[in-house]
Design a protein around this motif. Sequence first.
Motif, PDB file in Angstrom:
ATOM      1  N   CYS A 224     -13.327 -12.556   2.629  1.00 33.64           N
ATOM      2  CA  CYS A 224     -11.909 -12.882   2.396  1.00 33.64           C
ATOM      3  C   CYS A 224     -11.400 -12.273   1.093  1.00 33.64           C
ATOM      4  N   GLY A 225     -12.235 -12.305   0.058  1.00 34.61           N
ATOM      5  CA  GLY A 225     -11.838 -11.702  -1.214  1.00 34.61           C
ATOM      6  C   GLY A 225     -11.681 -10.199  -1.093  1.00 34.61           C
ATOM      7  N   ASN A 226     -12.633  -9.551  -0.377  1.00 32.56           N
ATOM      8  CA  ASN A 226     -12.518  -8.103  -0.143  1.00 32.56           C
ATOM      9  C   ASN A 226     -11.207  -7.788   0.572  1.00 32.56           C
ATOM     10  N   LEU A 227     -10.964  -8.526   1.631  1.00 33.54           N
ATOM     11  CA  LEU A 227      -9.800  -8.237   2.470  1.00 33.54           C
ATOM     12  C   LEU A 227      -8.494  -8.481   1.722  1.00 33.54           C
ATOM     13  N   ALA A 228      -8.451  -9.538   0.921  1.00 32.28           N
ATOM     14  CA  ALA A 228      -7.231  -9.819   0.151  1.00 32.28           C
ATOM     15  C   ALA A 228      -6.899  -8.674  -0.787  1.00 32.28           C
ATOM     16  N   HIS A 229      -7.931  -8.092  -1.415  1.00 29.65           N
ATOM     17  CA  HIS A 229      -7.706  -6.917  -2.253  1.00 29.65           C
ATOM     18  C   HIS A 229      -7.182  -5.747  -1.406  1.00 29.65           C
ATOM     19  N   GLY A 230      -7.688  -5.651  -0.179  1.00 32.84           N
ATOM     20  CA  GLY A 230      -7.359  -4.501   0.665  1.00 32.84           C
ATOM     21  C   GLY A 230      -5.941  -4.491   1.180  1.00 32.84           C
ATOM     22  N   PHE A 231      -5.283  -5.679   1.249  1.00 27.56           N
ATOM     23  CA  PHE A 231      -3.897  -5.664   1.732  1.00 27.56           C
ATOM     24  C   PHE A 231      -2.912  -6.309   0.751  1.00 27.56           C
ATOM     25  N   ALA A 232      -3.316  -6.478  -0.488  1.00 23.42           N
ATOM     26  CA  ALA A 232      -2.472  -7.169  -1.467  1.00 23.42           C
ATOM     27  C   ALA A 232      -1.102  -6.520  -1.628  1.00 23.42           C
ATOM     28  N   ALA A 233      -1.031  -5.198  -1.534  1.00 24.29           N
ATOM     29  CA  ALA A 233       0.229  -4.493  -1.771  1.00 24.29           C
ATOM     30  C   ALA A 233       1.067  -4.325  -0.515  1.00 24.29           C
ATOM     31  N   CYS A 234       0.593  -4.784   0.637  1.00 24.82           N
ATOM     32  CA  CYS A 234       1.302  -4.596   1.898  1.00 24.82           C
ATOM     33  C   CYS A 234       2.479  -5.569   2.030  1.00 24.82           C
ATOM     34  N   GLY A 235       3.413  -5.190   2.888  1.00 25.66           N
ATOM     35  CA  GLY A 235       4.492  -6.106   3.243  1.00 25.66           C
ATOM     36  C   GLY A 235       3.970  -7.230   4.127  1.00 25.66           C
ATOM     37  N   GLU A 236       4.798  -8.247   4.341  1.00 23.53           N
ATOM     38  CA  GLU A 236       4.353  -9.437   5.068  1.00 23.53           C
ATOM     39  C   GLU A 236       3.966  -9.129   6.512  1.00 23.53           C
ATOM     40  N   VAL A 237       4.699  -8.241   7.173  1.00 21.26           N
ATOM     41  CA  VAL A 237       4.369  -7.912   8.570  1.00 21.26           C
ATOM     42  C   VAL A 237       3.002  -7.267   8.650  1.00 21.26           C
ATOM     43  N   ASP A 238       2.777  -6.261   7.784  1.00 21.06           N
ATOM     44  CA  ASP A 238       1.477  -5.586   7.790  1.00 21.06           C
ATOM     45  C   ASP A 238       0.363  -6.550   7.385  1.00 21.06           C
ATOM     46  N   LYS A 239       0.613  -7.403   6.414  1.00 22.05           N
ATOM     47  CA  LYS A 239      -0.407  -8.384   6.011  1.00 22.05           C
ATOM     48  C   LYS A 239      -0.802  -9.269   7.194  1.00 22.05           C
ATOM     49  N   GLY A 240       0.199  -9.719   7.925  1.00 22.03           N
ATOM     50  CA  GLY A 240      -0.081 -10.583   9.063  1.00 22.03           C
ATOM     51  C   GLY A 240      -0.948  -9.897  10.095  1.00 22.03           C
ATOM     52  N   ARG A 241      -0.651  -8.656  10.353  1.00 23.75           N
ATOM     53  CA  ARG A 241      -1.441  -7.921  11.337  1.00 23.75           C
ATOM     54  C   ARG A 241      -2.855  -7.657  10.828  1.00 23.75           C
ATOM     55  N   LEU A 242      -2.989  -7.345   9.549  1.00 22.88           N
ATOM     56  CA  LEU A 242      -4.313  -7.080   8.989  1.00 22.88           C
ATOM     57  C   LEU A 242      -5.169  -8.350   8.974  1.00 22.88           C
TER      58      LEU A 242
ATOM     59  N   ALA B  80       5.354   0.509  15.111  1.00 26.00           N
ATOM     60  CA  ALA B  80       5.991   0.450  16.429  1.00 26.00           C
ATOM     61  C   ALA B  80       4.970   0.196  17.534  1.00 26.00           C
ATOM     62  N   MET B  81       3.696   0.479  17.253  1.00 20.13           N
ATOM     63  CA  MET B  81       2.609   0.230  18.214  1.00 20.13           C
ATOM     64  C   MET B  81       1.950  -1.125  17.967  1.00 20.13           C
ATOM     65  N   GLY B  82       2.481  -1.916  17.026  1.00 26.01           N
ATOM     66  CA  GLY B  82       1.881  -3.198  16.696  1.00 26.01           C
ATOM     67  C   GLY B  82       0.652  -3.069  15.822  1.00 26.01           C
ATOM     68  N   SER B  83       0.501  -1.926  15.146  1.00 28.24           N
ATOM     69  CA  SER B  83      -0.655  -1.663  14.295  1.00 28.24           C
ATOM     70  C   SER B  83      -0.196  -1.353  12.877  1.00 28.24           C
ATOM     71  N   THR B  84      -1.106  -0.928  12.053  1.00 33.93           N
ATOM     72  CA  THR B  84      -0.804  -0.634  10.650  1.00 33.93           C
ATOM     73  C   THR B  84      -1.466   0.682  10.246  1.00 33.93           C
ATOM     74  N   ALA B  85      -0.972   1.243   9.162  1.00 29.19           N
ATOM     75  CA  ALA B  85      -1.575   2.434   8.561  1.00 29.19           C
ATOM     76  C   ALA B  85      -1.456   2.303   7.055  1.00 29.19           C
ATOM     77  N   GLN B  86      -2.496   2.717   6.348  1.00 29.33           N
ATOM     78  CA  GLN B  86      -2.503   2.679   4.892  1.00 29.33           C
ATOM     79  C   GLN B  86      -2.892   4.043   4.352  1.00 29.33           C
ATOM     80  N   PHE B  87      -2.258   4.425   3.261  1.00 26.00           N
ATOM     81  CA  PHE B  87      -2.642   5.681   2.603  1.00 26.00           C
ATOM     82  C   PHE B  87      -3.965   5.425   1.887  1.00 26.00           C
ATOM     83  N   ALA B  88      -5.046   5.907   2.470  1.00 25.76           N
ATOM     84  CA  ALA B  88      -6.388   5.609   1.957  1.00 25.76           C
ATOM     85  C   ALA B  88      -6.691   6.363   0.677  1.00 25.76           C
TER      86      ALA B  88
END
Length: 627
Positions: A47-65, A102-110
């Motif tokens: 959970c700690g790893n994942l929280a770091h991984g989406f901390a900067a995302c918007g709420e929609v992307d966070k929810g999906r992640l 638009a596909m119900g998924s997410t993308a992040q600039f790795a």
Amino acid sequence: MSTVPLNDTVRRVTERIRHRSKERRALYEQRMENQHSLGVHRGELSCGNLAHGFAACGEVDKGRLKLMNSANLGIVSSYNDMLSAHQPLAPFPDIIKEAARAMGSTAQFAGGVPAMCDGVTQGQPGMELSLFSREVIAMATAVALSHNMFDAALYLGVCDKIVPGLFIGAARFGHLPAIFVPAGPMPSGLPNKEKARIRQLYAEGKIGRDELLEAESQSYHSPGTCTFYGTANSNQMMMEIMGLHLPGASFVNPNTPLRDALTRFATEQAIRNSEPGGNYRPFYRQIDERSIVNALVGLLASGGSTNHTLHLVAMAAASGLTLTWDDFSELSGVVPSLTQIYPNGQADINHFNAAGGMSLLIRELLGAGLIHGDIPTMMGTDLSASYTQEPFLEEGKLVWREGPLKSHDEEVLRPVASPFAPTGGLSVLDGNLGRGVIKISAVEAKHRRVEAPVRIFNDQNQLKGAFEAGELDRDVIVVVRFQGPKANGMPELHKLTPHLGVLQDRGFKVALITDGRMSGASGKVPAAIHVTPEALTGGPLARLQDGDVVRLDAESGTLDVLMDATQWHSRQPESANIEGSHFGLGRELFAGFRHLASGAEQGASVFGSFEADDLTLEDASIRELDA
């Protein structure tokens, strides 16, 4: 297309690569399967790893992640805004993220990878970082993907070392589906023949720098890849013929609606290819010896860049496959030359695309049984089913139609039945001066055999002075040595081309021999390049002296000094002071790379065998196994 039997030589070389690579390929596949079993996405993170991984995302992307039931794409990009080929990549991440949502998924600039331009650094100290930037890009790709947040990856890159570096990185993350997303070539500018004429006039001192700069500015004039057929555009051809691009994506100009539509579709297809998308198609199941052979055949048929005698070897190695120059040479004997694109002709890559482009090239090679049509592709089909098609926009919607059945300009692109030459544009040279390669597709037949005294240079900058002093106004084979990967990073020596071209135009027999590289735009002067073993390690070039008579014969594939064998072998190799190439402009940071670099035939790579060290094969062992 109807099934055509595979050419016997293509089949034999493919089987030889498979046999020679059996153990290391098995290790590679096992490692990729193990990584997949450990989890290919963020579901394995705490959970700690994942929280770091989406901390900067918007709420929609966070929810999906958080939900773990949709794909998350990793974007790895070579964007910068100084270089024309990479500047068009700036809006791609936003396009990709929008398409993923638009596909119900997410993308992040790795992560980003460096992108340097040999056109800017040519003849400058920075060029000595060029080849090793491939390794830096591969490692930067690994760092970008190391967070294990991703179900698939999109690799944004175009030019010389960038695509090979991204490919090596993708191969080591081979459990992830991979799609390569190009930016496209700039529109055509100053005709290539005129550009070459202006360069030679400048080399002769007949025009000044202002006139030269104006011509160069008219050639390289807008966002997009340079339009000659060098390493950058050879990269795009290889990605498409291996099924890592969308069909027809390679040479669509940047900043156009079609280019953006292709980027959106690549995103959608990456999601479909991911495990959450339901059609898991990882890189390691897509790329095998057949794909590598397709890339090699495409390179030969199109007169592509000599740099790929290094890059394709290193790319294959990252995929658990052992490729040798003998494979290049044998295939070159049966693969016809089907294109004339500068420097092999006067047309540029836009003319090639208009004449029929990749769809027609692939159609012709499939029809002659020269490539594997059954390789899996990122489209979910095999190559023969999708890659003779071209993309179009119909009322804003991306569609594919069958490409042309015949060339629209046979001065640029020809069918297998009437090629420009019956064999490929690349030869391997072997003799008492070592092994090297030569690109002959742009060299007239009368210039392919040169026998002349040598003039030795240990630094490419020395040649200009000798030329201006008239010391080279004769039949001469210029030798530029101590330019190998261990010596100074194996820079391209393209700045020599205008001077050597002038000498040839004056009626002299001229050739170049070097353990360095020439540009992917190697031209009309015969050049034996990548000579190995390199001079720094005591290779034969280090024993040459001014005035020795050498024969370079591209037709017979030989490279020899004409001297009594006893006298030749009694000579001690000379040394050179190359310390000046080891410091300044960051070159000191690459000392470890120079120390670790393999020989040219092993890809001039610092990565070794990738798999267990006891599976590393020396040249002699490889050839004995092949026999």
